[in-house]
Every structure is written in structure tokens, then in C-alpha cells.
Design an enzyme around this catalytic site. Structure first.
Site, PDB file in Angstrom:
ATOM      1  N   SER A 163      21.476 -18.600 -50.511  1.00 30.75           N
ATOM      2  CA  SER A 163      22.700 -18.963 -49.799  1.00 30.75           C
ATOM      3  C   SER A 163      23.926 -18.520 -50.606  1.00 30.75           C
ATOM      4  O   SER A 163      24.052 -17.346 -50.942  1.00 30.75           O
ATOM      5  CB  SER A 163      22.702 -20.470 -49.529  1.00 30.75           C
ATOM      6  OG  SER A 163      23.728 -20.825 -48.631  1.00 30.75           O
TER       7      SER A 163
ATOM      8  N   ASP B  73      18.009 -19.951 -38.754  1.00 31.63           N
ATOM      9  CA  ASP B  73      18.839 -20.501 -39.829  1.00 31.63           C
ATOM     10  C   ASP B  73      20.020 -21.201 -39.160  1.00 31.63           C
ATOM     11  O   ASP B  73      20.830 -20.570 -38.488  1.00 31.63           O
ATOM     12  CB  ASP B  73      19.323 -19.373 -40.742  1.00 31.63           C
ATOM     13  CG  ASP B  73      20.058 -19.868 -41.980  1.00 31.63           C
ATOM     14  OD1 ASP B  73      20.698 -20.938 -41.908  1.00 31.63           O
ATOM     15  OD2 ASP B  73      20.016 -19.185 -43.009  1.00 31.63           O
TER      16      ASP B  73
ATOM     17  N   HIS C 238      17.079 -22.648 -43.278  1.00 32.35           N
ATOM     18  CA  HIS C 238      17.974 -22.103 -44.293  1.00 32.35           C
ATOM     19  C   HIS C 238      17.446 -22.267 -45.720  1.00 32.35           C
ATOM     20  O   HIS C 238      17.446 -21.312 -46.500  1.00 32.35           O
ATOM     21  CB  HIS C 238      19.357 -22.747 -44.177  1.00 32.35           C
ATOM     22  CG  HIS C 238      20.356 -22.191 -45.134  1.00 32.35           C
ATOM     23  ND1 HIS C 238      20.774 -20.876 -45.098  1.00 32.35           N
ATOM     24  CD2 HIS C 238      21.004 -22.758 -46.187  1.00 32.35           C
ATOM     25  CE1 HIS C 238      21.641 -20.649 -46.064  1.00 32.35           C
ATOM     26  NE2 HIS C 238      21.797 -21.771 -46.744  1.00 32.35           N
TER      27      HIS C 238
END
Length: 249
Positions: free
Chosen positions: A93, A193, A223
């Protein structure tokens, strides 16, 4: 400042191939521990730093900015260069954003692996951040996007808007310089996601200059893929990528 259980930095000295693993916004090393532990088990030297303001409280995060987070990643990289011949940068991320920036600024890094990286989120809420910050300090957190039941991340349930605004500045800078990425790249993305739109992976792949790009799509994870059903597949992909570029010598 009380660091949450499991949120401490991960430090392990192994072979002369090093892997830096960066966690995401409002998270901690806990979210990447399965990946880090797998790499350690395969003999690599590993650093997974705790980014400033993370793993404690959102109030601590509110007092930090992206340059603080990046400085911690750079410091971990410096440790790796002291004992390793090759270093691979890995990030989840926002950690993927930081790892990308690290490679942009340190082109000697052997390879870059990003997992559901974030470079832009285009919606009206983010565009309204300057106004929102005048009337509130936090919004709901984003740390629970995991498909696998019974698994959770030690992420904050609130996101401080000042730190979130700083993160958008990190996105802009890193996205601008994506063409500087020429190293081999591993891009791992979840098919579903709920935090980072798939356009981020498409943007990343379309703008980098690398010709050696491996893309892995995770069919059964959200995610936080490092903690989800496809974690073993992700771990194998990162380990194979690291071995191919650095070996374990």
C-alpha cells in the site's frame, strides 16, 4: 509512547541479500510480518521498520508527515547496505509508494516489489481535504480490508487528516518520477481491493521505464494481501523475485 504488541520493527541478519519491507498508512510491521518471517526463513537479511507515528496511536501519527516516514525507510536501507551486496525494496500500500521513492532516489537497488501500491485516489473526499481539516481532525480508518475471516490488522480505527494530506503529497512526488524506475519490478495486486482502486497498479505499470516486469494477480485476497488467503502465493512470488535478483550468497 506505548508501541502495540507485534508492531515493533522486524530486524534479522541473514545472507548478503537484503530485503526492506515497508508497511502501509495507519498500519505497522504486524501487517507485513508473515511476509518478513517467510523471507527470514529462506535465509535473507530483512528489515521491516515501524514508520514514525504508527503502531502507537493516531494522535502520534497526526504529528508526523511523509518525510518522517520516508526517513525511517531510508535509515533501514542504509543498515542493509552495510551488510548486503544486493537489496530488494518491498512495500504494501503506502509502503509501496515509499519503496518506489526509495528506488527512485537509490537507483543501485536491485529490484522493486509493490503490493497493492497507492499513487492516487481520485474522489471528492480527498479533494475536499483542505476544507475538511478546518472542521474535523480525523476520518474513519481503512485497516480492515481482509477477506480471510478471523484475521485483523493492528491499524488505527481513525485516520488523522493532517497525515492523510501529507500522504497525498507523497503520492504526487512519487508519481511524477515513476519513469525513473528502470529496475526489475514485481507488481502484486488483488483482484478485489476496497481501499486502493486498480487504476493505481495500471498507472504504475504504464509509467515506469522497466522492461522486466512481473505481475501477479491475487484472486482470493483484498487490500491487506499479506494477511489474507493468498499470502503463501504472495510470499513465493516475492521470494522468487528476490532470489532471481540477489540470490542468497
Amino acid at each position: 509512547m506505548q508501541i502495540r504488541d507485534g508492531a515493533t520493527p522486524i530486524v534479522h541478519d541473514g545472507s548478503r541479500t537484503g530485503v526492506l519491507v515497508a508497511h502501509g498508512f495507519t498500519g505497522s510491521p504486524q501487517s507485513v510480518r508473515p511476509l518478513a518471517d517467510d523471507l527470514i526463513g529462506r535465509g535473507f537479511t530483512v528489515r521491516a521498520p515501524r514508520l514514525p507515528g504508527h503502531g502507537t496511536s493516531w494522535q502520534d501519527l497526526d504529528r508526523t508527515k511523509w518525510t518522517d516516514w520516508y526517513a525511517e525507510v531510508e535509515s533501514a536501507y542504509s543498515e542493509l547496505t552495510e551488510r548486503c551486496d544486493h537489496v530488494i525494496a518491498v512495500g504494501l500500500s503506502m509502503g509501496g509508494t515509499l519503496a518506489t521513492l526509495l528506488v527512485q532516489r537509490n537507483p543501485e537497488i536491485a529490484g522493486l516489489a509493490v503490493i497493492n501500491p497507492v499513487f492516487e485516489i481520485r474522489n471528492w473526499k480527498l479533494r475536499a481535504l483542505p476544507v475538511a481539516r478546518r472542521v474535523r481532525t480525523t476520518v474513519a480508518g481503512i485497516g480492515g480490508d481482509i477477506k480471510k475471516s478471523g484475521v485483523s490488522a493492528y491499524a488505527y480505527d481513525r485516520m488523522p487528516l493532517r497525515a492523510l494530506t501529507s500522504q497525498t503529497q507523497l503520492w504526487h512526488q512519487t508519481t511524477r518520477d515513476l519513469p525513473q524506475i528502470t529496475q526489475p519490478v514485481l507488481l502484486v495486486r488483488s483482484k478485489v481491493d476496497h481501499v486502493v482502486p486498480p487504476s493505481n497498479s495500471h498507472l504504475f505499470r504504464s509509467r515506469i521505464s522497466s522492461t522486466d516486469v512481473t505481475e501477479v494477480v491475487l484472486e482470493n485476497s483484498y487490500h491487506l494481501a499479506t494477511l489474507d488467503h493468498d499470502a503463501p502465493l504472495l510470499q513465493d512470488a516475492v521470494a522468487d523475485f528476490t532470489t532471481r535478483l540477489g540470490g542468497q550468497s
